[in-house]
Enzyme design. Sequence first.
Site, mmCIF file in Angstrom:
data_model
loop_
_atom_site.group_PDB
_atom_site.id
_atom_site.type_symbol
_atom_site.label_atom_id
_atom_site.label_comp_id
_atom_site.label_asym_id
_atom_site.label_seq_id
_atom_site.Cartn_x
_atom_site.Cartn_y
_atom_site.Cartn_z
ATOM 1 C CG ASN A 9 -1.703 1.242 1.417
ATOM 2 O OD1 ASN A 9 -1.751 2.083 0.514
ATOM 3 N ND2 ASN A 9 -2.345 1.390 2.564
ATOM 4 C CE LYS A 11 -0.118 3.188 4.765
ATOM 5 N NZ LYS A 11 -0.034 3.253 6.213
ATOM 6 C CG HIS A 94 -5.715 1.720 5.279
ATOM 7 N ND1 HIS A 94 -5.286 2.686 6.149
ATOM 8 C CD2 HIS A 94 -4.691 0.841 5.126
ATOM 9 C CE1 HIS A 94 -4.030 2.404 6.501
ATOM 10 N NE2 HIS A 94 -3.650 1.304 5.891
ATOM 11 C CD GLU A 96 -2.884 5.367 6.836
ATOM 12 O OE1 GLU A 96 -2.882 5.460 5.592
ATOM 13 O OE2 GLU A 96 -1.944 4.835 7.481
ATOM 14 C CD GLU A 166 -3.096 -2.546 7.326
ATOM 15 O OE1 GLU A 166 -2.026 -2.767 6.767
ATOM 16 O OE2 GLU A 166 -3.729 -1.493 7.161
ATOM 17 N N GLY A 172 2.940 2.264 10.736
ATOM 18 C CA GLY A 172 3.881 3.369 10.586
ATOM 19 C C GLY A 172 4.593 3.752 11.870
ATOM 20 C CB SER A 211 5.743 -1.802 11.901
ATOM 21 O OG SER A 211 5.328 -0.470 12.158
ATOM 22 N N GLY A 233 5.161 1.404 4.502
ATOM 23 C CA GLY A 233 6.467 2.040 4.271
ATOM 24 C C GLY A 233 7.470 1.170 3.534
HETATM 25 P P1 13P Z 1 3.351 0.345 7.595
HETATM 26 O O1 13P Z 1 3.850 -0.930 6.970
HETATM 27 O O2 13P Z 1 4.065 1.558 7.117
HETATM 28 O O3 13P Z 1 3.288 0.236 9.087
HETATM 29 O O4 13P Z 1 1.838 0.529 7.087
HETATM 30 C C1 13P Z 1 0.951 -0.521 7.175
HETATM 31 C C2 13P Z 1 -0.274 -0.165 6.423
HETATM 32 O O5 13P Z 1 -1.038 0.705 6.811
HETATM 33 C C3 13P Z 1 -0.544 -0.891 5.168
HETATM 34 O O6 13P Z 1 -1.847 -0.666 4.733
#
Ligand code: 13P
Length: 249
Positions: A9, A11, A94, A96, A166, A172, A211, A233
């Site tokens: 992802n 983002k 998601h 977010e 998640e 993150g 992460s 990330g």
């Molecule tokens: P990270 O791998 O950066 O923690 O993000 C996870 C995520 O939100 C994937 O959708």
Amino acid sequence: MRRKLVAGNWKMHGTRSGTAELIESLLGAMPDGQAECAICPPFVYLTDAARLLRGSPVLLGAQDVCAEAQGAYTGEISGAMLRDVGCHFTLVGHSERRALYGESDELVARKFAAAQSQQLVPILCVGEVLAERESGRTHEVVGRQLDAVLQVVGVAAFARAVVAYEPVWAIGTGRTATPEQAQDVHAFIRGRLAARDANISGSVRILYGGSVKAGNAAEIFGQPDVDGGLIGGASLKADEFAAIVAAAG
Ligand code: 13P
């Protein structure tokens, strides 16, 4: 046997030229493994990405989809449009989107249905925030998020869907769930589906996200109910992402 899946992802990161460079590097670094792999770039780069991925084993996904089929929904992108530009998957729900854009369980359920009505495979994201985990409410929250979708689409729809657990506190932050914490929630999700249909629960893939890095992927993916990962990330670095895909294969 559930084939492992690793999805990136991206983002809201990158540029048009950077997207092309990252995909080229990724295709050069991809391991020959058994794991399935997908990337979810920003909407505006999906067409470029589809062209660059053509003929490769890497599948394309979107990060979100509109719950409506078409019409006066300024700024929205429909499932049919995503399908039209070559998407196979789309994320829905998601954390977010839930936290920053107010997406309710009910809206997420409608997005899930909208995606499937266009033959997209939804990757349904669920997960608790830190305060919910610390007060022992993880199963309750994840169960509620899952039930909201089950209520709208029914368990049969999960034969053509992926679930991603998640934990919000792990996204993150560099603070990943332990393999045991991940396995616990994954088994809970599978059990919740099994109560409705044992065959579907046995075949649905449940990804872990939060992460995940090359260094911790193998241990997490080694858990019996973890069928791969949703990577934020670390999916923006070709070598790191390829190493995570290799850990799943
Ligand atoms: P990270 O791998 O950066 O923690 O993000 C996870 C995520 O939100 C994937 O959708």
